[in-house]
Design a protein around this motif. Structure first.
Motif, PDB file in Angstrom:
ATOM      1  N   PRO A 674      14.293  72.702  47.190  1.00 28.40           N
ATOM      2  CA  PRO A 674      14.345  73.042  48.582  1.00 28.40           C
ATOM      3  C   PRO A 674      15.745  73.226  49.185  1.00 28.40           C
ATOM      4  CG  PRO A 674      13.181  71.086  47.985  1.00 28.40           C
ATOM      5  CD  PRO A 674      13.867  71.581  46.763  1.00 28.40           C
ATOM      6  N   MET A 675      16.568  72.541  48.510  1.00 27.07           N
ATOM      7  CA  MET A 675      18.021  72.938  49.110  1.00 27.07           C
ATOM      8  C   MET A 675      18.379  74.531  49.118  1.00 27.07           C
ATOM      9  SD  MET A 675      21.445  70.465  48.515  1.00 27.07           S
ATOM     10  CE  MET A 675      21.589  70.904  46.626  1.00 27.07           C
ATOM     11  N   ILE A 676      18.378  74.818  48.059  1.00 32.10           N
ATOM     12  CA  ILE A 676      18.431  76.380  47.704  1.00 32.10           C
ATOM     13  C   ILE A 676      17.583  77.276  48.625  1.00 32.10           C
ATOM     14  CG2 ILE A 676      18.246  78.337  45.795  1.00 32.10           C
ATOM     15  CD1 ILE A 676      19.374  76.362  43.855  1.00 32.10           C
ATOM     16  N   VAL A 677      16.611  76.746  48.795  1.00 32.24           N
ATOM     17  CA  VAL A 677      15.684  77.703  49.577  1.00 32.24           C
ATOM     18  C   VAL A 677      16.137  77.689  50.905  1.00 32.24           C
ATOM     19  CG1 VAL A 677      13.329  77.895  50.807  1.00 32.24           C
ATOM     20  CG2 VAL A 677      13.578  77.464  48.153  1.00 32.24           C
ATOM     21  N   GLU A 678      16.690  76.476  51.512  1.00 31.56           N
ATOM     22  CA  GLU A 678      17.232  76.254  52.823  1.00 31.56           C
ATOM     23  C   GLU A 678      18.506  76.955  52.866  1.00 31.56           C
ATOM     24  OE1 GLU A 678      17.429  72.047  53.404  1.00 31.56           O
ATOM     25  OE2 GLU A 678      15.028  71.967  53.366  1.00 31.56           O
ATOM     26  N   GLY A 679      19.377  77.099  51.713  1.00 29.13           N
ATOM     27  CA  GLY A 679      20.662  77.667  51.825  1.00 29.13           C
ATOM     28  C   GLY A 679      20.337  79.148  52.005  1.00 29.13           C
ATOM     29  N   GLN A 680      19.169  79.850  51.346  1.00 30.14           N
ATOM     30  CA  GLN A 680      18.634  81.216  51.488  1.00 30.14           C
ATOM     31  C   GLN A 680      18.470  81.448  52.921  1.00 30.14           C
ATOM     32  OE1 GLN A 680      18.685  84.065  49.181  1.00 30.14           O
ATOM     33  NE2 GLN A 680      20.114  82.755  48.419  1.00 30.14           N
ATOM     34  N   ILE A 681      17.504  80.445  53.528  1.00 29.26           N
ATOM     35  CA  ILE A 681      16.921  80.830  54.728  1.00 29.26           C
ATOM     36  C   ILE A 681      18.180  80.704  55.935  1.00 29.26           C
ATOM     37  CG2 ILE A 681      15.877  79.543  56.705  1.00 29.26           C
ATOM     38  CD1 ILE A 681      13.830  78.471  54.623  1.00 29.26           C
ATOM     39  N   HIS A 682      19.120  79.810  55.675  1.00 32.21           N
ATOM     40  CA  HIS A 682      20.272  79.713  56.503  1.00 32.21           C
ATOM     41  C   HIS A 682      21.135  81.194  56.466  1.00 32.21           C
ATOM     42  CE1 HIS A 682      20.756  75.017  56.171  1.00 32.21           C
ATOM     43  NE2 HIS A 682      19.440  75.512  56.920  1.00 32.21           N
ATOM     44  N   GLY A 683      21.431  81.658  55.281  1.00 33.84           N
ATOM     45  CA  GLY A 683      22.107  82.826  55.165  1.00 33.84           C
ATOM     46  C   GLY A 683      21.316  83.901  55.734  1.00 33.84           C
ATOM     47  N   GLY A 684      20.136  84.144  55.404  1.00 36.38           N
ATOM     48  CA  GLY A 684      19.336  85.066  56.024  1.00 36.38           C
ATOM     49  C   GLY A 684      19.242  84.951  57.636  1.00 36.38           C
ATOM     50  N   VAL A 685      19.131  83.696  58.225  1.00 35.92           N
ATOM     51  CA  VAL A 685      18.970  83.845  59.705  1.00 35.92           C
ATOM     52  C   VAL A 685      20.236  83.938  60.375  1.00 35.92           C
ATOM     53  CG1 VAL A 685      18.795  82.257  61.601  1.00 35.92           C
ATOM     54  CG2 VAL A 685      17.187  81.978  59.790  1.00 35.92           C
ATOM     55  N   ALA A 686      21.570  83.744  59.414  1.00 39.34           N
ATOM     56  CA  ALA A 686      22.846  84.140  60.006  1.00 39.34           C
ATOM     57  C   ALA A 686      22.900  85.609  60.042  1.00 39.34           C
ATOM     58  CB  ALA A 686      23.952  83.725  59.284  1.00 39.34           C
ATOM     59  N   GLN A 687      22.406  86.450  58.929  1.00 38.65           N
ATOM     60  CA  GLN A 687      22.441  87.924  59.036  1.00 38.65           C
ATOM     61  C   GLN A 687      21.401  88.505  60.081  1.00 38.65           C
ATOM     62  OE1 GLN A 687      21.429  88.735  54.668  1.00 38.65           O
ATOM     63  NE2 GLN A 687      23.286  89.735  54.886  1.00 38.65           N
ATOM     64  N   GLY A 688      20.272  87.756  60.368  1.00 36.64           N
ATOM     65  CA  GLY A 688      19.320  88.234  61.335  1.00 36.64           C
ATOM     66  C   GLY A 688      19.802  88.044  62.750  1.00 36.64           C
ATOM     67  N   ILE A 689      20.539  87.163  63.123  1.00 36.53           N
ATOM     68  CA  ILE A 689      21.519  86.929  64.326  1.00 36.53           C
ATOM     69  C   ILE A 689      22.340  87.843  64.475  1.00 36.53           C
ATOM     70  CG2 ILE A 689      22.811  85.475  65.626  1.00 36.53           C
ATOM     71  CD1 ILE A 689      21.078  82.869  64.679  1.00 36.53           C
ATOM     72  N   GLY A 690      22.984  88.432  63.369  1.00 33.37           N
ATOM     73  CA  GLY A 690      23.957  89.578  63.332  1.00 33.37           C
ATOM     74  C   GLY A 690      23.015  90.668  63.739  1.00 33.37           C
ATOM     75  N   GLY A 691      21.958  90.975  63.032  1.00 37.54           N
ATOM     76  CA  GLY A 691      21.317  92.283  63.373  1.00 37.54           C
ATOM     77  C   GLY A 691      20.688  92.139  64.907  1.00 37.54           C
ATOM     78  N   ALA A 692      20.513  90.926  65.330  1.00 40.86           N
ATOM     79  CA  ALA A 692      19.849  90.868  66.574  1.00 40.86           C
ATOM     80  C   ALA A 692      20.912  90.950  67.759  1.00 40.86           C
ATOM     81  CB  ALA A 692      19.060  89.520  66.875  1.00 40.86           C
ATOM     82  N   LEU A 693      21.954  90.495  67.633  1.00 42.16           N
ATOM     83  CA  LEU A 693      22.914  90.462  68.898  1.00 42.16           C
ATOM     84  C   LEU A 693      24.293  90.955  68.694  1.00 42.16           C
ATOM     85  CD1 LEU A 693      22.280  86.438  69.722  1.00 42.16           C
ATOM     86  CD2 LEU A 693      21.324  88.460  70.799  1.00 42.16           C
ATOM     87  N   MET A 770      16.818  96.552  69.633  1.00 45.26           N
ATOM     88  CA  MET A 770      17.792  95.483  69.250  1.00 45.26           C
ATOM     89  C   MET A 770      18.937  96.249  68.210  1.00 45.26           C
ATOM     90  SD  MET A 770      17.538  92.068  69.190  1.00 45.26           S
ATOM     91  CE  MET A 770      16.842  91.632  70.500  1.00 45.26           C
ATOM     92  N   PRO A 771      20.033  95.971  68.162  1.00 43.79           N
ATOM     93  CA  PRO A 771      20.552  94.599  68.789  1.00 43.79           C
ATOM     94  C   PRO A 771      20.720  94.602  70.325  1.00 43.79           C
ATOM     95  CG  PRO A 771      22.501  95.844  67.776  1.00 43.79           C
ATOM     96  CD  PRO A 771      21.093  96.688  67.688  1.00 43.79           C
ATOM     97  N   LEU A 772      20.977  93.585  70.906  1.00 46.78           N
ATOM     98  CA  LEU A 772      21.150  93.397  72.093  1.00 46.78           C
ATOM     99  C   LEU A 772      22.741  92.704  72.595  1.00 46.78           C
ATOM    100  CD1 LEU A 772      19.058  94.228  74.683  1.00 46.78           C
ATOM    101  CD2 LEU A 772      19.044  91.852  74.825  1.00 46.78           C
ATOM    102  N   SER A 773      23.563  93.487  73.110  1.00 48.21           N
ATOM    103  CA  SER A 773      24.648  92.928  73.614  1.00 48.21           C
ATOM    104  C   SER A 773      24.673  92.462  75.070  1.00 48.21           C
ATOM    105  CB  SER A 773      25.858  93.922  73.358  1.00 48.21           C
ATOM    106  OG  SER A 773      25.755  94.732  74.294  1.00 48.21           O
TER     107      SER A 773
END
Lengths: 786, 295
Positions: A674-693, A770-773
């Protein structure tokens, strides 16, 4: 002591190495190697009239200068089109070095080899290329007009066109279903270009000893690079080995192969008889690797009073850049993953994939799904807004029900196989995410909004991966698999699988990936497939080894193999702990020896045992050694899912957008760690926020990439990423022995949709791009409430 | 991303430094946080690099009642930690990231003259000056350039070829002055899309704006804004007046600036933003000044 490790939060074993500077990345290798650098096209579209290298010849340290004309026939061929598709009627790929015409800024034109990179770049600066500039095709809108052409022989710039349609139960098409729907909506969505941006760029280092070629590449697929390099250089496959060392991120860009440099650097090493290395710098990565995301979508949807979609008609314009080495995987994934967890009645999707004079587009983490989910989730929100319903209620009305699995979406997926969802529980997932974010108790006010996004991700595509497991006489377990690692934690996850299957302490297990000397058959690391495909292959290989170990131990212990178990590396008779034999001894017994090199192996020599003189030392059908190899080839993909929700605050004066909460519920079947899965999710969300904003790749009308540095391409810092709350749901996959689904790309997929949903909620203005500044939001406010 | 060849000089004192600069066509290397990336990207290709990091006597932060003099080798982080000047401290916290501030120099930022950088605005709003040295036929000659003349254009200061900026002087604030620096950047530590640095004194108010013109845009607001503008009770009639004054000040600032569009923001947004930030900065500075006065 327990050896049950599958499912536990085992700390990543690679981290001490990677976090203390002990990693061996491409540029850490080959200190003595010559350095390569490239003269790259400064124009988006131009004909090469002449190349004058004379000015460079006096540079101290210069070793060689190569243009396309210097390449032998095989190496000079156009690079392969890796994934052909019938709809890709006009696929085009680049030459390793430009031949006659350059089609994007950054295309390699001349290769320089020198004693170091400084000298190589000095020489590059002195080479004069005479270009005849041609009119560039700078954007999607211009590409579809088809007035200017990227490739003279591709009319209208159209590389591929594909229509897929799933009829209603009573056989009606989407357009007809929409016409007869009680309500309809039509709108356009825009998603801008972004790019993978691994911390470590690409890189190649080659050594030729006169007979054998060894290539190190910062790649997501060493086995396939090996075959491609052998083919391009005309070498017998056994004389080529390719190793992916520690790789500092891939995110899709490194699955493309062979890159021009993967052909040119080994060729130069062979030609010069010297080691040659090339490490991509950041500017090169921006202008000469790959981008993704850019799409325009035209959507029509018909729905009933409950918000149930009766027909969905999506027309996609996809920008694939100047070349199509990876085929049309991205728009296919967008098309087929767009329905997500829903049953859209009838669904028609049509895409046109066009050439522009820009860097080629190949999969970037999510691979077309973020665009698909943006489309579907924007549609759900618009339906809810139109009907005045809660957004989660509209989604729930459209969900595939838990009892409907396996669920056939009626299309063909990216692997050429039917798009059948194996398992899932979307209503439960929605309940969990609403609870996690506090959806029902959320206090909405101007400038504070909540958003949601749901997705389904086909993961673990075939065709196969393999695993090899060997237990040596010291009791150590050596696991290898052919696919590569870019920091995901494979060394840990695969060791957990092996330790659990074999009943050994994880400390005794070592894992090697991406080294063709250890494992020659593999596909690669992409499409959230490593855990599913290699993980299961390793489990199957372990089970083979386990059966053999139990058989040998049963002989030695004069017991029935069915009565044996393995724990802590010791085979013992269940219920009789004193009747036991360590796996190290079993490994000795598995390999009859003539010569002993230590006390342990003396037990396996010809006069030591009580072997029957009537049987050969290695019985028929057996092999020496305690090892096994097996493959896992999935019948089809397995479908992970997730739902994200976020709270954003928008500043009424400055239009700044702040993500104050971000919550994820994720289902990737059984969790290995679960820790590795969460790490993958964290990195992915960070990239997603990059793409969104934040992130956008900006070309001007001349086809110049104007923000090719980290100063102007805004990857978010840790300071821009909120704390991410996660919850897990486990619906095991019925398709594979371990019941797992992929998790690598999950985090990034719905983020743009979620952030758009939340901003729309906060602002009351529909968000269709998207993205939106902050500047974009200010402009929207000015337009919508002047 | 490797620099082209250059000759490296490491003078040991000011005289050697300016003598070298007089002899060769060189660039000065201090903190290197802008110059080194420009060299690596081959956007700058000086034949000579004059590294002043080993030169004696160019560091130091000297504070006296008149103000603070910051030497050419004083790092951002050093000046920030010294707390020698409240406005400088506040601005420095907005400059990039700690590791960059550990190397980058205050004087280097001034000479670099990026129109979106914070420190030029601080020098401009305070009416400070930069001391510039050159080799003048056998001796070091020094001139003082006032802030109003120092920033010539985007990335262009009054430091001429062959000259070295040796220190910058930031005039002290009055006991009852309030200051503030407000900016909006895309990410933490980025150059600002727009920023406003404000000084409010018992006599009047002044701002300098970044990111909205070729050089820091200084706007003297006279007594339009005063220490009462930051008063905390919005119901009082005086405060309604103060709020109206702040809005008028914001409008005056908007009119004084000429922002341009780039890939990060439209000109209209920047113009709007600079007004919002001016209002915020002035209110905050007025509040601080009022508090200092004991109001």
């Amino acid at each position: 002591m327990t050896t049950r490790l599958f499912g536990e939060r085992v700390p990543r074993r690679e981290d001490p190495r990677l976090l203390t500077g002990q990693g061996r990345y491409l540029d850490d290798l080959g200190r003595e190697a010559l350095a390569a650098a490239f003269v790259r096209a400064p124009h988006a579209h131009a004909r090469i009239r002449d190349i004058d290298v004379a000015g460079a010849l006096d540079v101290a340290g210069l070793v060689a200068v190569y243009t396309w004309e210097d390449l032998p026939e095989r190496a000079g061929r156009a690079l392969p089109l890796l994934i052909p598709h019938p709809a890709l009627t006009h696929g085009r790929t680049a030459y390793p070095l430009a031949r006659d015409v350059v089609r994007h800024v950054g295309e390699p034109v001349v290769m320089v080899v020198a004693t170091d990179r400084y000298a190589a770049e000095d020489a590059c600066a002195l080479i004069q290329v005479d270009y005849e500039p041609l009119k560039p095709v700078a954007g999607l809108e211009e590409a579809v007009q088809g007035v200017r052409l990227v490739h003279e022989d591709v009319p209208g710039n159209v590389g591929a066109h594909l229509v897929q349609e799933v009829m209603t139960a009573d056989g009606r098409g989407a357009r007809e279903a929409i016409e007869t729907s009680p309500h309809t909506l039509a709108f356009r969505l825009d998603i801008e270009r972004s790019a993978s941006m691994p911390l470590e760029g690409r890189g190649v280092y080659a050594r030729w000893d006169g007979r054998d070629l060894r290539v190190y590449s910062s790649t997501q697929t060493s086995t396939s690079v090996r075959m491609a390099v052998a083919a391009a250089l005309g070498l017998p496959l056994p004389q080529v080995e390719v190793i992916a060392p520690d790789v500092g991120g891939g995110f899709g860009v490194k699955i493309v192969h062979p890159w021009p440099e993967e052909v040119l650097v080994p060729w130069a090493a062979m030609t010069l008889g010297r080691e040659v290395k090339w490490s991509e710098d950041r500017r090169e990565h921006f202008v000469s690797s790959a981008h993704e995301r850019g799409q325009v979508q035209y959507v029509r949807v018909g729905f009933d009073d409950d918000g149930r979609v009766l027909g969905l008609d999506v027309t996609i314009l996809h920008d694939h850049g100047a070349y199509t080495p990876y085929g049309i995987i991205v728009p296919i994934v967008t098309s087929t993953q767009l329905p997500g967890p829903y049953k859209p009645g009838s669904y028609r999707v049509e895409f046109t994939s066009v050439y522009t004079n820009t860097v080629q587009v190949t999969p970037y983490r999510g691979a077309g799904r973020p665009q698909a989910v943006f489309c579907m989730e924007r549609t759900m929100d618009k339906i809810a807004r139109y009907l005045g319903k809660d957004r989660t209620e509209v989604r729930a009305a459209n969900f595939i029900r838990p009892e409907e699995f396996p669920y056939d979406q009626g299309m063909t997926f990216q692997d050429g196989r039917p798009l059948i969802y194996d398992s899932g529980n979307y209503p439960e997932m929605l309940r969990m995410i609403k609870e996690l974010i506090g959806w029902d108790s959320f206090e909405r006010r101007p400038g504070r909004g909540i958003g949601i996004g749901c997705y389904v991700e086909g993961t673990g595509v075939g065709p196969y991966e393999g695993g090899h497991v060997q237990i040596t006489s010291d009791g150590r377990v050596h696991v290898s698999t052919g696919l590569t690692s870019q920091g995901q934690g494979h060394e840990t996850a695969f060791a957990q699988i092996a330790a659990t299957e074999l009943g050994v302490p994880i400390e005794r297990v070592s894992v090697v990936t991406g080294d063709t000397r250890r494992f020659g058959y593999a596909v690669g690391t992409f499409a959230s497939r490593a855990a599913v495909v290699s993980g299961n292959a390793i489990a199957l290989a372990c089970r083979k080894v386990r059966r053999k170990a139990l058989r040998i131990a049963a002989d030695a212990l004069e017991a029935n193999p069915d009565d044996l178990d393995i724990a802590d590396g010791i085979v013992h008779v269940a219920g009789a702990p004193s009747a036991a034999i360590p796996l190290s001894t079993v490994a000795v017994l598995a390999n009859p020896l003539r010569y002993a090199f230590d006390d342990e192996t003396a037990r396996a020599t010809q006069f030591a045992g009580a072997a029957s003189p009537d049987r050969p030392p290695v019985a028929e059908g057996e092999e020496p050694g305690l090892e096994g190899r097996d493959y896992y080839s999935p019948i089809r993909s397995t479908f992970a899912a997730g739902m994200h929700a976020a709270v954003v605050e928008t500043d009424p004066d400055t239009a700044e957008i702040k993500v104050v909460r971000y919550a994820v519920v994720h289902d990737c079947g059984r969790l290995i760690n679960p820790m590795i899965v969460e790490g993958q999710i964290h990195g992915g969300v960070a990239q997603g926020i990059g793409g969104a904003l934040y992130e956008r790749i900006v070309y001007d009308q001349h086809g110049q990439l104007v923000n090719a540095s980290f100063m102007d391409f805004l990857m978010p810092y840790a300071t821009e990423i909120p704390h991410i709350e996660t919850g897990h749901l486990e619906t095991p996959s019925p398709l594979n022995p371990l019941g797992i689904k992929g998790a690598g790309e999950a985090g990034v997929i719905p983020v743009s949709a979620v952030i758009a949903s939340a901003i729309e909620d906060a602002e009351g203005i529909e968000i269709d791009r998207m993205p939106l500044s902050p500047s974009d939001l200010f402009d929207l406010r000015t337009t919508h409430r002047p | 991303m490797k620099p082209p060849p250059f000759t490296y000089h490491a003078p040991r004192d000011l005289a050697a430094a300016v003598r070298t600069l007089a002899e060769v066509d060189g660039k000065v290397l201090a903190g290197g946080q802008s110059l080194i990336p420009m060299l690596n990207m081959r956007l700058a290709a000086p034949a000579h690099l004059v590294d002043i990091n080993r030169a004696e006597g160019l560091g130091g932060i000297e504070a006296d009642p008149a103000g603070v003099r910051v030497g050419a080798l004083a790092r951002h982080s050093e000046v920030e930690r010294s707390g020698a000047h409240p406005l400088l401290t506040r601005a420095l916290r907005l400059v990039a990231h700690p590791v960059i501030r550990n190397r980058g120099t205050v004087v280097g930022s001034l000479v670099h003259a990026d129109p979106a950088a914070e420190l030029p605005a601080v020098l401009a709003v305070l009416g400070g000056a930069v001391r510039v040295a050159r080799w003048d036929g056998g001796a070091v000659a020094v001139r003082e350039v006032p802030a109003a003349e120092f920033f010539v254009g985007p990335m262009e200061s009054a430091v001429a070829p062959g000259e070295l900026a040796v220190s910058a002087f930031f005039p002290a604030l009055g006991a009852h002055d309030g200051v503030a620096f407000e900016e909006v950047a895309r990410r933490h530590g980025d150059y600002a899309l727009a920023g406003v640095c404000a000084v409010v004194t018992p006599r009047g108010a002044k701002v300098a704006c970044v990111g909205v013109g070729p050089v820091p845009v200084v706007v003297d607001l006279g007594d339009l804004v005063n220490l009462d503008s930051g008063a905390p009770d919005p119901r009082a009639a005086a405060d309604l007046r103060a709020a109206a004054d702040l809005r008028a000040a914001a409008e005056a600032v908007r009119e004084a600036t000429e922002p341009e569009a780039d890939i990060h923001a439209s000109a209209a947004y920047r113009r709007h933003l600079v007004g919002v930030l001016a209002e915020r900065a002035l209110r905050e500075a007025a509040r601080e000044g009022a508090a200092a006065r004991g109001a």
